[in-house]
Write a protein that holds these residues in place. Sequence first.
Motif, mmCIF file in Angstrom:
data_model
loop_
_atom_site.group_PDB
_atom_site.id
_atom_site.type_symbol
_atom_site.label_atom_id
_atom_site.label_comp_id
_atom_site.label_asym_id
_atom_site.label_seq_id
_atom_site.Cartn_x
_atom_site.Cartn_y
_atom_site.Cartn_z
ATOM 1 N N VAL A 40 -48.918 31.702 16.517
ATOM 2 C CA VAL A 40 -49.145 32.065 17.927
ATOM 3 C C VAL A 40 -48.906 33.557 18.145
ATOM 4 N N HIS A 41 -47.890 34.069 17.486
ATOM 5 C CA HIS A 41 -47.556 35.493 17.623
ATOM 6 C C HIS A 41 -48.742 36.388 17.262
ATOM 7 N N GLU A 42 -49.438 36.024 16.173
ATOM 8 C CA GLU A 42 -50.582 36.846 15.747
ATOM 9 C C GLU A 42 -51.664 36.839 16.833
ATOM 10 N N VAL A 43 -51.859 35.678 17.458
ATOM 11 C CA VAL A 43 -52.860 35.579 18.533
ATOM 12 C C VAL A 43 -52.403 36.370 19.750
ATOM 13 N N GLU A 44 -51.102 36.297 20.036
ATOM 14 C CA GLU A 44 -50.566 37.055 21.183
ATOM 15 C C GLU A 44 -50.906 38.537 21.072
ATOM 16 N N HIS A 45 -50.637 39.074 19.885
ATOM 17 C CA HIS A 45 -50.813 40.521 19.682
ATOM 18 C C HIS A 45 -52.263 40.905 19.980
ATOM 19 N N ASN A 48 -48.353 39.570 31.731
ATOM 20 C CA ASN A 48 -47.355 38.938 30.863
ATOM 21 C C ASN A 48 -48.078 38.189 29.757
ATOM 22 N N ILE A 49 -47.441 38.132 28.576
ATOM 23 C CA ILE A 49 -47.976 37.346 27.471
ATOM 24 C C ILE A 49 -47.069 36.135 27.309
ATOM 25 N N HIS A 50 -47.680 34.945 27.304
ATOM 26 C CA HIS A 50 -46.871 33.737 27.165
ATOM 27 C C HIS A 50 -47.380 32.946 25.952
ATOM 28 N N PRO A 51 -46.463 32.433 25.119
ATOM 29 C CA PRO A 51 -46.874 31.771 23.870
ATOM 30 C C PRO A 51 -47.267 30.299 24.003
ATOM 31 N N SER A 52 -48.066 29.974 25.047
ATOM 32 C CA SER A 52 -48.637 28.623 25.144
ATOM 33 C C SER A 52 -49.888 28.719 26.010
ATOM 34 N N SER A 68 -37.398 42.636 25.561
ATOM 35 C CA SER A 68 -36.043 42.084 25.425
ATOM 36 C C SER A 68 -35.678 41.799 23.975
ATOM 37 N N GLY A 69 -36.733 41.827 23.096
ATOM 38 C CA GLY A 69 -36.445 41.351 21.728
ATOM 39 C C GLY A 69 -37.039 42.206 20.632
ATOM 40 N N GLN A 70 -37.668 41.524 19.694
ATOM 41 C CA GLN A 70 -38.203 42.159 18.491
ATOM 42 C C GLN A 70 -39.215 43.281 18.786
ATOM 43 N N GLY A 71 -40.044 43.063 19.823
ATOM 44 C CA GLY A 71 -41.016 44.090 20.176
ATOM 45 C C GLY A 71 -42.272 44.076 19.340
ATOM 46 N N THR A 72 -42.621 42.926 18.750
ATOM 47 C CA THR A 72 -43.857 42.887 17.942
ATOM 48 C C THR A 72 -45.072 43.032 18.849
ATOM 49 N N ASN A 73 -44.959 42.562 20.088
ATOM 50 C CA ASN A 73 -46.084 42.765 21.032
ATOM 51 C C ASN A 73 -46.191 44.236 21.412
ATOM 52 N N LEU A 74 -45.022 44.860 21.618
ATOM 53 C CA LEU A 74 -45.005 46.306 21.903
ATOM 54 C C LEU A 74 -45.643 47.066 20.739
ATOM 55 N N TYR A 121 -39.257 29.624 26.996
ATOM 56 C CA TYR A 121 -39.468 30.989 26.505
ATOM 57 C C TYR A 121 -39.154 31.038 25.015
ATOM 58 N N GLY A 122 -39.756 32.014 24.342
ATOM 59 C CA GLY A 122 -39.480 32.218 22.915
ATOM 60 C C GLY A 122 -39.663 30.926 22.124
ATOM 61 N N MET A 123 -38.702 30.627 21.247
ATOM 62 C CA MET A 123 -38.828 29.486 20.334
ATOM 63 C C MET A 123 -38.833 28.156 21.086
ATOM 64 N N LEU A 142 -45.257 42.967 30.491
ATOM 65 C CA LEU A 142 -44.044 42.226 30.090
ATOM 66 C C LEU A 142 -44.319 41.702 28.682
ATOM 67 N N ALA A 143 -43.648 42.284 27.693
ATOM 68 C CA ALA A 143 -43.901 41.907 26.296
ATOM 69 C C ALA A 143 -42.629 41.300 25.716
ATOM 70 N N GLY A 144 -42.453 40.024 25.974
ATOM 71 C CA GLY A 144 -41.235 39.375 25.492
ATOM 72 C C GLY A 144 -40.056 39.732 26.377
ATOM 73 N N PHE A 145 -40.334 40.004 27.639
ATOM 74 C CA PHE A 145 -39.277 40.365 28.603
ATOM 75 C C PHE A 145 -38.698 39.083 29.187
ATOM 76 N N MET A 146 -37.337 38.951 29.075
ATOM 77 C CA MET A 146 -36.731 37.659 29.388
ATOM 78 C C MET A 146 -36.031 37.618 30.740
ATOM 79 N N LYS A 147 -36.402 38.475 31.677
ATOM 80 C CA LYS A 147 -35.773 38.413 32.997
ATOM 81 C C LYS A 147 -36.836 38.045 34.023
HETATM 82 C C1 GRF Z 1 -42.425 35.998 21.756
HETATM 83 O O1 GRF Z 1 -42.055 34.653 21.599
HETATM 84 C C2 GRF Z 1 -43.545 36.088 22.733
HETATM 85 O O2 GRF Z 1 -44.317 34.937 22.708
HETATM 86 C C3 GRF Z 1 -42.860 36.174 24.037
HETATM 87 O O3 GRF Z 1 -41.691 36.911 23.791
HETATM 88 C C4 GRF Z 1 -41.278 36.696 22.424
HETATM 89 C C5 GRF Z 1 -40.882 37.976 21.764
HETATM 90 O O4 GRF Z 1 -41.999 38.756 21.502
HETATM 91 N N1 GRF Z 1 -43.729 36.791 24.993
HETATM 92 P P1 GRF Z 1 -41.831 40.248 20.859
HETATM 93 O O5 GRF Z 1 -41.882 40.071 19.364
HETATM 94 O O6 GRF Z 1 -40.478 40.770 21.317
HETATM 95 O O7 GRF Z 1 -42.971 41.038 21.374
#
Ligand code: GRF
Length: 207
Positions: free
Chosen positions: A174-179, A106-110, A8-14, A121-123, A85-90
């Motif tokens: 947290v993001h670095e650990v998520e990846h 799913n990856i969750h930042p907590s 749904s967003g930046q895609g750094t996990n992708l 979710y997110g921030m 689900l990598a930052g998927f917000m639905k």
């Molecule tokens: C991040 O906050 C991650 O923790 C959550 O979704 C957000 C966006 O991640 N899962 P990404 O950069 O779009 O992968």
Amino acid sequence: LCLGVLVSGQGTNLQAIIDACERKEINAYVGVVISNKPNAYALQRAKKHGIPNYVILRKDYPSQLEYEKAMVEILKAHEVELVVLAGFMKILSSYFIECFRNRIINIHPSLIPAFCGKGFYGMKVHEAVIEYGVKVTGATVHFVDENVDAGPIILQEPVFVDQNDTPETLAQKVHEVEHKLLVKAIKLLSENKVEIVGRRVIIKEGE
Ligand code: GRF
């Protein structure tokens, strides 16, 4: 292992997944990327790596079921074996979950069950962590089941909260650990080293 990544967003996990696959760190590849946001930067990342990508909008469908059926059809057409689900917000309904029972992560930042569920979710997660004053947070990779952010936990890793941390500096840590954690979880799944026993997940190391 063919991955279907929902973003749904930046895609750094992708990006972390793409890089690990291309480096042959994991025996997997991203077969398709689906976003619910037309301008998600994650789509640009998919395009750059020649990965089939789709924008599927809830508003284009008469119901949540039809919306989910459209996504399932695309995932099946690309022979996806694991949905990430990598930052998927639905929120996904039991229909979707049933189509990929125990094959959605799913990856969750907590550190679930802290700071998770609807609204976290997110921030917002990191703002709540700072606000509450906990000393340790982290990231969690878990299976997705009918309950939001509550499926069997595959991996967790702590991130210590520094008293000078802001939600932004904490999110970065947290993001670095998520990846790292997400790639490790996909690797374990691609090697069939993950077993679900009731609510718990057993990791079969070695072998
Ligand atoms: C991040 O906050 C991650 O923790 C959550 O979704 C957000 C966006 O991640 N899962 P990404 O950069 O779009 O992968």
